[in-house]
Design an enzyme around this catalytic site. Structure first.
Site, short mmCIF file in Angstrom:
data_model
loop_
_atom_site.label_atom_id
_atom_site.label_comp_id
_atom_site.label_asym_id
_atom_site.label_seq_id
_atom_site.Cartn_x
_atom_site.Cartn_y
_atom_site.Cartn_z
N ASP A 24 -18.77 30.41 -5.89
CA ASP A 24 -19.64 31.00 -6.89
C ASP A 24 -18.80 31.97 -7.72
O ASP A 24 -17.69 32.36 -7.31
CB ASP A 24 -20.79 31.72 -6.18
CG ASP A 24 -21.68 32.51 -7.12
OD1 ASP A 24 -22.08 31.95 -8.15
OD2 ASP A 24 -21.96 33.68 -6.81
N ASP A 26 -20.24 34.88 -10.42
CA ASP A 26 -20.81 36.23 -10.57
C ASP A 26 -21.28 36.77 -9.22
O ASP A 26 -22.05 36.12 -8.51
CB ASP A 26 -21.97 36.21 -11.56
CG ASP A 26 -21.50 35.92 -12.97
OD1 ASP A 26 -21.13 36.88 -13.67
OD2 ASP A 26 -21.49 34.74 -13.36
N ASP A 202 -23.33 34.66 -3.31
CA ASP A 202 -24.02 35.92 -3.01
C ASP A 202 -25.51 35.89 -3.27
O ASP A 202 -26.25 36.70 -2.70
CB ASP A 202 -23.41 37.05 -3.86
CG ASP A 202 -23.79 36.91 -5.33
OD1 ASP A 202 -24.42 37.82 -5.87
OD2 ASP A 202 -23.46 35.88 -5.93
#
Length: 249
Positions: A24, A26, A202
């Protein structure tokens, strides 16, 4: 154990050159900013990812909610394999990017209405992603209720669309495809095929990826301390991700 009795997730095992690495962006490789266009990737991290791509024989891909065109600009001069828009876009290593889909007329009308609403919240943001759109309120949390309510109402006028909540953001995007489906598609192709998948993310949008990776006997890694995750490992923050990758900021 955490203070509420939740089991503490262990850190991931050391990175192996026999794995397939999915990352991922961001909240995992770059810190969040008030505006998505203000984030930067440190040169040392870019260099380390390029080295890892070679070490893994190309089995490294970015899995993001951003468009692939935006990822290419952010990670320039490198052009990694990538899935954008939470899996709606996907590009293999060395491939040209397919032309963007034409957004439905109804979405264009929703975007115009969203712009009017955003004008009431100068520090909130409408992010136009073409066939998807996102409403951000990180810099203006008092806008959250109105932006979320608008997105819920707009969804009733967008058949075939899905409401995707995230960290200080809500997104309207086509229902087909997600990060897990994108990872599964990569795993069926060289150079990812036959390797053990690893996915680091996240946010709530990364849970589909964790689910697929777990089903493949892989390593799912949550960044941060969010509860209610399918991830089986955890890294505390972005600096911990860098350390695990062998990179420095």
């Amino acid at each position: 154990m955490t203070s509420d009795g939740t089991p503490t997730l262990p850190p991931p095992p050391p990175l192996s050159d026999r794995w397939a690495l999915f990352l991922d962006v961001d909240g995992t490789l770059v810190a969040f900013a008030d505006h998505p266009g203000r984030v930067r990737v440190a040169d040392a991290v870019l260099d380390r990812l390029a080295v890892l791509e070679g070490t893994l024989d190309g089995a490294l891909a970015l899995i993001s909610g951003r468009r692939i065109e935006t990822l290419d600009a952010l990670f320039a001069p490198h052009r990694f394999a990538a899935a954008g828009l939470h899996g709606l876009q996907r590009r293999r290593v060395g491939e040209a990017l397919a032309p963007p889909a034409t957004p439905p007329v109804a979405l264009q009308a929703v975007k115009m209405q969203a712009k009017t609403l955003i004008n009431r919240y100068p520090d909130a943001l409408l992010e136009d992603k073409g066939e998807a759109m996102a409403l951000h309120w990180r810099a203006m949390p008092e806008a959250a209720a109105d932006l979320q309510a608008f997105a819920v109402q707009a969804l009733t006028r967008l058949p075939g669309y899905h409401l995707q909540p995230g960290d200080h953001v809500v997104e309207l995007r086509p229902s087909h495809g997600d990060k897990g489906a994108a990872i599964a598609a990569f795993m069926e192709e060289a150079p990812f095929q036959g390797r053990r998948p690893v996915f680091i993310g996240d946010d709530l949008t990364d849970e589909h990826g964790f689910e697929i990776v777990n089903a493949h006997g892989g390593v799912s890694v949550l960044v941060g301390d969010r509860e209610g995750t399918l991830a089986e490992h955890r890294l505390a923050d972005i600096d911990a991700v860098y350390a695990w990758l062998g990179a420095t900021a």
